[in-house]
Write a protein that holds these residues in place. Structure first.
Motif, PDB file in Angstrom:
ATOM      1  N   LEU A  74      29.555 -74.470  63.413  1.00 62.96           N
ATOM      2  CA  LEU A  74      29.753 -73.017  63.698  1.00 62.96           C
ATOM      3  C   LEU A  74      28.585 -72.601  64.151  1.00 62.96           C
ATOM      4  CD1 LEU A  74      31.871 -70.870  61.464  1.00 62.96           C
ATOM      5  CD2 LEU A  74      29.414 -70.133  61.858  1.00 62.96           C
ATOM      6  N   THR A  77      27.391 -73.410  67.712  1.00 65.26           N
ATOM      7  CA  THR A  77      28.070 -72.834  68.761  1.00 65.26           C
ATOM      8  C   THR A  77      27.276 -71.405  69.044  1.00 65.26           C
ATOM      9  OG1 THR A  77      29.965 -73.941  68.009  1.00 65.26           O
ATOM     10  CG2 THR A  77      30.320 -72.083  69.594  1.00 65.26           C
ATOM     11  N   LEU A  78      27.003 -70.590  67.822  1.00 65.52           N
ATOM     12  CA  LEU A  78      26.753 -69.244  68.023  1.00 65.52           C
ATOM     13  C   LEU A  78      25.398 -69.299  68.791  1.00 65.52           C
ATOM     14  CD1 LEU A  78      27.750 -67.984  64.515  1.00 65.52           C
ATOM     15  CD2 LEU A  78      28.636 -67.416  66.703  1.00 65.52           C
ATOM     16  N   ALA A 294      33.901 -69.674  66.373  1.00 65.36           N
ATOM     17  CA  ALA A 294      32.763 -68.954  66.585  1.00 65.36           C
ATOM     18  C   ALA A 294      32.785 -68.602  68.104  1.00 65.36           C
ATOM     19  CB  ALA A 294      31.502 -69.899  66.413  1.00 65.36           C
ATOM     20  N   ALA A 298      30.546 -65.500  69.752  1.00 62.58           N
ATOM     21  CA  ALA A 298      29.297 -66.060  70.345  1.00 62.58           C
ATOM     22  C   ALA A 298      29.228 -65.520  72.010  1.00 62.58           C
ATOM     23  CB  ALA A 298      29.171 -67.753  70.503  1.00 62.58           C
ATOM     24  N   GLY A 314      27.634 -65.423  61.450  1.00 66.99           N
ATOM     25  CA  GLY A 314      27.863 -66.920  61.177  1.00 66.99           C
ATOM     26  C   GLY A 314      27.536 -66.998  59.740  1.00 66.99           C
ATOM     27  N   LEU A 317      31.237 -66.015  58.611  1.00 69.52           N
ATOM     28  CA  LEU A 317      32.284 -66.889  58.959  1.00 69.52           C
ATOM     29  C   LEU A 317      32.144 -68.218  58.141  1.00 69.52           C
ATOM     30  CD1 LEU A 317      32.371 -66.715  62.679  1.00 69.52           C
ATOM     31  CD2 LEU A 317      34.165 -66.030  61.367  1.00 69.52           C
TER      32      LEU A 317
END
Length: 332
Positions: A74, A77-78, A294, A298, A314, A317
């Motif tokens: 996660l 990805t961000l 994400a 993002a 982040g 989540l």
């Protein structure tokens, strides 16, 4: 719209993988630091403290990676798409006609491959090391109870009670009423040596105590002494008794179906084992889902305020995922 590009897919996959490994390493190191402080407090000044602490931390490592892998996906990805947005690479990709699904193929492939790697390599290692971790914890007198079921159905259980530590052996267990049969008990000295032996025909777990039937004391150098039926204080519950004997985290996932059948036939609750088996097989899809979860956030980082909102989002989540996963696991 431009066609599929192997070079672009490989580049984005490599960027994502590098960030993911870095995030995973940071999360694992932070968790290990917290674990080391807690274990150091529990071990205290015991003779095994220095050796056991390092060994316990290494044994915990696969389980920590297992727990943090979804969060690493996660956050990676961000961070990856924040970097691509900040460096205007996403804008350049869109100008060439690349759709979001085309440049998501690389990171998605990495997440799915990591899930497959987890199932085939990390999950079996984590099961073995977690089992060894619990065994070592019981040896250094941290666990309240640790036990095992042998292939013949016999029970070994080590329990800490107000009387001290006791090693318990029983020929079998009936889970329906939490009763041990043909029981032998060894009271242990602070050095871990047996001091007194008892036998009982039955030993039934009730709230706050064991009820022992036909208890006989065999003191050293003395004649056997019949004590009749007695209650013995305990902190165990039927749930903690089952968990100490057959925790699903201690079993390699491909052995779980057989164990589920055996425990179910014996009357044990097998929901935690079934959940563990299904969660393990679903890991590749879970990691891809974390990436897709994400992704919308993002891609809008610049509109939402940059890195501060990125980290906050982040964490939010990740906390929601952890809470939801914990609730599902508790419900079985």
């Amino acid at each position: 719209m431009s066609g599929f590009s192997v070079t672009l897919t490989t580049y984005l996959a490599r960027r994502f993988a590098v960030v993911m490994v870095g995030v995973l390493a940071i999360l694992v190191v932070l968790l290990m630091l917290g674990d080391s402080l807690e274990l150091a407090r529990q071990l205290g000044d015991t003779p095994l403290a220095e050796t056991s602490l390092s060994q316990l931390l290494w044994l915990r490592l696969p389980s920590l990676i297992e727990k943090t892998l979804p969060f690493a996906i996660l956050l990676a990805t961000l961070l990856t798409f924040h970097q691509l947005t900040h460096q205007h690479e996403l804008m350049a990709l869109r100008c060439t006609g690349q759709s979001i699904w085309q440049f998501m193929l690389g990171p998605t492939s990495v997440a799915f491959a990591l899930g497959v790697l987890y199932i085939s390599v990390l999950a079996p290692i984590a099961a073995v090391t977690h089992n060894r971790y619990q065994t070592l914890m019981s040896q250094i007198d941290i666990a309240a109870a640790a036990g095992a079921i042998t292939a013949s159905g016999a029970i070994w259980l080590k329990e800490r009670s107000p009387h001290g530590e006791t090693l318990i052996f029983a020929s079998r267990l009936t889970p329906q009423d939490a009763t041990l049969h043909d029981v032998t008990l060894f009271e242990l000295s602070p050095d871990g040596l047996p001091t007194t032996r008892y036998t009982a025909t039955r030993m039934t777990l009730h709230p706050g105590h064991w009820q022992l039937t036909t208890l006989i004391n065999y003191p050293r150098g003395g004649a056997p002494l019949s004590l009749g039926n007695l209650a013995r204080p305990t902190t165990l519950t039927p749930l903690s008794l089952q968990q100490s004997l057959s925790a699903p985290e201690n079993v390699v996932w491909w052995s779980l179906p057989t164990l589920i059948q055996e425990l179910g036939a014996a009357g044990f609750n097998v929901n935690p084992h079934q959940l563990r088996f299904q969660q393990t097989l679903a890991t590749p899809f879970l990691l891809v889902a974390m990436l897709l979860l994400a992704l919308p956030f993002a891609l809008r980082l610049q509109r939402l305020g940059g890195v501060g909102v990125l980290l906050l989002g982040g964490l939010a989540l990740g906390f929601i995922f952890y809470l939801f996963n914990s609730v599902i696991g508790a419900l079985g």
